[in-house]
Design a protein around this motif. Structure first.
Motif, PDB file in Angstrom:
ATOM      1  N   TYR A 159       0.830  -1.194   0.000  1.00  0.00           N
ATOM      2  CA  TYR A 159       0.000   0.000   0.000  1.00  0.00           C
ATOM      3  C   TYR A 159       0.871   1.253   0.000  1.00  0.00           C
ATOM      4  O   TYR A 159       2.024   1.220   0.442  1.00  0.00           O
ATOM      5  CB  TYR A 159      -0.919   0.010   1.227  1.00  0.00           C
ATOM      6  N   VAL A 160       0.299   2.337  -0.508  1.00  0.00           N
ATOM      7  CA  VAL A 160       0.991   3.619  -0.505  1.00  0.00           C
ATOM      8  C   VAL A 160       1.419   3.931   0.929  1.00  0.00           C
ATOM      9  O   VAL A 160       0.632   3.781   1.865  1.00  0.00           O
ATOM     10  CB  VAL A 160       0.064   4.729  -1.057  1.00  0.00           C
ATOM     11  N   GLY A 161       2.678   4.310   1.085  1.00  0.00           N
ATOM     12  CA  GLY A 161       3.222   4.617   2.406  1.00  0.00           C
ATOM     13  C   GLY A 161       3.995   3.475   3.038  1.00  0.00           C
ATOM     14  O   GLY A 161       4.743   3.695   3.986  1.00  0.00           O
ATOM     15  N   ASP A 162       3.837   2.249   2.529  1.00  0.00           N
ATOM     16  CA  ASP A 162       4.616   1.123   3.048  1.00  0.00           C
ATOM     17  C   ASP A 162       6.096   1.355   2.736  1.00  0.00           C
ATOM     18  O   ASP A 162       6.447   1.992   1.747  1.00  0.00           O
ATOM     19  CB  ASP A 162       4.184  -0.198   2.414  1.00  0.00           C
ATOM     20  N   ILE A 163       6.956   0.816   3.569  1.00  0.00           N
ATOM     21  CA  ILE A 163       8.396   0.925   3.380  1.00  0.00           C
ATOM     22  C   ILE A 163       8.923  -0.391   2.815  1.00  0.00           C
ATOM     23  O   ILE A 163       8.644  -1.458   3.357  1.00  0.00           O
ATOM     24  CB  ILE A 163       9.119   1.208   4.718  1.00  0.00           C
ATOM     25  N   SER A 164       9.663  -0.303   1.708  1.00  0.00           N
ATOM     26  CA  SER A 164      10.337  -1.493   1.174  1.00  0.00           C
ATOM     27  C   SER A 164      11.833  -1.301   1.410  1.00  0.00           C
ATOM     28  O   SER A 164      12.406  -0.278   1.047  1.00  0.00           O
ATOM     29  CB  SER A 164      10.023  -1.693  -0.313  1.00  0.00           C
ATOM     30  N   THR A 165      12.448  -2.278   2.054  1.00  0.00           N
ATOM     31  CA  THR A 165      13.855  -2.183   2.434  1.00  0.00           C
ATOM     32  C   THR A 165      14.693  -3.118   1.571  1.00  0.00           C
ATOM     33  O   THR A 165      14.328  -4.274   1.361  1.00  0.00           O
ATOM     34  CB  THR A 165      14.027  -2.554   3.921  1.00  0.00           C
ATOM     35  N   TYR A 166      15.802  -2.595   1.093  1.00  0.00           N
ATOM     36  CA  TYR A 166      16.730  -3.349   0.252  1.00  0.00           C
ATOM     37  C   TYR A 166      18.113  -3.341   0.890  1.00  0.00           C
ATOM     38  O   TYR A 166      18.484  -2.395   1.575  1.00  0.00           O
ATOM     39  CB  TYR A 166      16.842  -2.702  -1.136  1.00  0.00           C
ATOM     40  N   ARG A 167      18.892  -4.401   0.621  1.00  0.00           N
ATOM     41  CA  ARG A 167      20.289  -4.471   1.065  1.00  0.00           C
ATOM     42  C   ARG A 167      21.138  -4.850  -0.139  1.00  0.00           C
ATOM     43  O   ARG A 167      20.842  -5.816  -0.838  1.00  0.00           O
ATOM     44  CB  ARG A 167      20.451  -5.512   2.169  1.00  0.00           C
ATOM     45  N   CYS A 168      22.202  -4.072  -0.371  1.00  0.00           N
ATOM     46  CA  CYS A 168      23.104  -4.342  -1.487  1.00  0.00           C
ATOM     47  C   CYS A 168      24.005  -5.520  -1.140  1.00  0.00           C
ATOM     48  O   CYS A 168      24.614  -5.555  -0.070  1.00  0.00           O
ATOM     49  CB  CYS A 168      23.947  -3.113  -1.803  1.00  0.00           C
ATOM     50  N   SER A 169      24.086  -6.477  -2.049  1.00  0.00           N
ATOM     51  CA  SER A 169      24.918  -7.656  -1.795  1.00  0.00           C
ATOM     52  C   SER A 169      26.405  -7.363  -1.981  1.00  0.00           C
ATOM     53  O   SER A 169      27.239  -8.147  -1.541  1.00  0.00           O
ATOM     54  CB  SER A 169      24.489  -8.815  -2.697  1.00  0.00           C
ATOM     55  N   ASP A 170      26.739  -6.229  -2.600  1.00  0.00           N
ATOM     56  CA  ASP A 170      28.151  -5.886  -2.803  1.00  0.00           C
ATOM     57  C   ASP A 170      28.694  -4.989  -1.690  1.00  0.00           C
ATOM     58  O   ASP A 170      29.637  -5.350  -0.996  1.00  0.00           O
ATOM     59  CB  ASP A 170      28.348  -5.213  -4.157  1.00  0.00           C
ATOM     60  N   CYS A 171      28.098  -3.815  -1.506  1.00  0.00           N
ATOM     61  CA  CYS A 171      28.626  -2.864  -0.514  1.00  0.00           C
ATOM     62  C   CYS A 171      27.876  -2.918   0.817  1.00  0.00           C
ATOM     63  O   CYS A 171      28.263  -2.259   1.771  1.00  0.00           O
ATOM     64  CB  CYS A 171      28.604  -1.444  -1.070  1.00  0.00           C
ATOM     65  N   ARG A 172      26.796  -3.692   0.875  1.00  0.00           N
ATOM     66  CA  ARG A 172      25.990  -3.899   2.088  1.00  0.00           C
ATOM     67  C   ARG A 172      25.196  -2.667   2.524  1.00  0.00           C
ATOM     68  O   ARG A 172      24.659  -2.633   3.622  1.00  0.00           O
ATOM     69  CB  ARG A 172      26.850  -4.410   3.254  1.00  0.00           C
ATOM     70  N   ASP A 173      25.114  -1.633   1.684  1.00  0.00           N
ATOM     71  CA  ASP A 173      24.291  -0.475   2.024  1.00  0.00           C
ATOM     72  C   ASP A 173      22.830  -0.883   2.085  1.00  0.00           C
ATOM     73  O   ASP A 173      22.399  -1.814   1.404  1.00  0.00           O
ATOM     74  CB  ASP A 173      24.451   0.643   0.992  1.00  0.00           C
ATOM     75  N   ARG A 174      22.085  -0.170   2.909  1.00  0.00           N
ATOM     76  CA  ARG A 174      20.650  -0.426   3.064  1.00  0.00           C
ATOM     77  C   ARG A 174      19.888   0.742   2.450  1.00  0.00           C
ATOM     78  O   ARG A 174      20.260   1.904   2.618  1.00  0.00           O
ATOM     79  CB  ARG A 174      20.313  -0.539   4.549  1.00  0.00           C
ATOM     80  N   TRP A 175      18.800   0.401   1.772  1.00  0.00           N
ATOM     81  CA  TRP A 175      17.947   1.404   1.144  1.00  0.00           C
ATOM     82  C   TRP A 175      16.514   1.192   1.606  1.00  0.00           C
ATOM     83  O   TRP A 175      15.977   0.098   1.498  1.00  0.00           O
ATOM     84  CB  TRP A 175      18.033   1.291  -0.386  1.00  0.00           C
ATOM     85  N   ASP A 176      15.899   2.242   2.149  1.00  0.00           N
ATOM     86  CA  ASP A 176      14.504   2.206   2.586  1.00  0.00           C
ATOM     87  C   ASP A 176      13.703   3.107   1.650  1.00  0.00           C
ATOM     88  O   ASP A 176      13.936   4.315   1.613  1.00  0.00           O
ATOM     89  CB  ASP A 176      14.367   2.697   4.029  1.00  0.00           C
ATOM     90  N   LEU A 177      12.796   2.516   0.898  1.00  0.00           N
ATOM     91  CA  LEU A 177      12.010   3.256  -0.085  1.00  0.00           C
ATOM     92  C   LEU A 177      10.543   3.279   0.329  1.00  0.00           C
ATOM     93  O   LEU A 177       9.993   2.257   0.740  1.00  0.00           O
ATOM     94  CB  LEU A 177      12.147   2.611  -1.464  1.00  0.00           C
ATOM     95  N   VAL A 178       9.915   4.437   0.202  1.00  0.00           N
ATOM     96  CA  VAL A 178       8.499   4.587   0.530  1.00  0.00           C
ATOM     97  C   VAL A 178       7.682   4.308  -0.726  1.00  0.00           C
ATOM     98  O   VAL A 178       7.931   4.900  -1.781  1.00  0.00           O
ATOM     99  CB  VAL A 178       8.194   6.013   1.057  1.00  0.00           C
ATOM    100  N   MET A 179       6.719   3.406  -0.610  1.00  0.00           N
ATOM    101  CA  MET A 179       5.875   3.043  -1.748  1.00  0.00           C
ATOM    102  C   MET A 179       4.932   4.197  -2.089  1.00  0.00           C
ATOM    103  O   MET A 179       4.356   4.815  -1.206  1.00  0.00           O
ATOM    104  CB  MET A 179       5.060   1.785  -1.425  1.00  0.00           C
ATOM    105  N   GLU A 180       4.808   4.469  -3.380  1.00  0.00           N
ATOM    106  CA  GLU A 180       3.894   5.519  -3.851  1.00  0.00           C
ATOM    107  C   GLU A 180       2.852   4.930  -4.753  1.00  0.00           C
ATOM    108  O   GLU A 180       3.009   3.926  -5.351  1.00  0.00           O
ATOM    109  CB  GLU A 180       4.661   6.595  -4.610  1.00  0.00           C
TER     110      GLU A 180
END
Length: 67
Positions: free
Chosen positions: A46-67
């Motif tokens: 749903y709009v407003g949900d957070i989808s979280t990603y982790r990079c398998s190379d540098c291990r950075d985390r990305w939190d994206l808000v669903m639109e």
């Protein structure tokens, strides 16, 4: 855990969002970032949900808000 930032329309109903991609390109290193966040119990996003990603190379985390 899926967190809703603002998931209600002006009528108090949830607004569905397109499901997030299983992978994205890491902005920092160009590697592959994988989705960590599962959908809600009903299997929807749903709009407003957070989808979280982790990079398998540098291990950075990305939190994206669903639109």
């Amino acid at each position: 855990m899926t967190v809703a930032v603002s998931d209600e329309s002006e009528h108090g109903e949830l607004t569905r969002a397109e499901p997030p991609s299983a992978t994205i390109v890491c902005v920092d290193c160009g590697g592959v970032a994988h989705l960590l966040t599962p959908a809600r119990d009903d299997g929807a996003w749903y709009v407003g949900d957070i989808s979280t990603y982790r990079c398998s190379d540098c291990r950075d985390r990305w939190d994206l808000v669903m639109e």
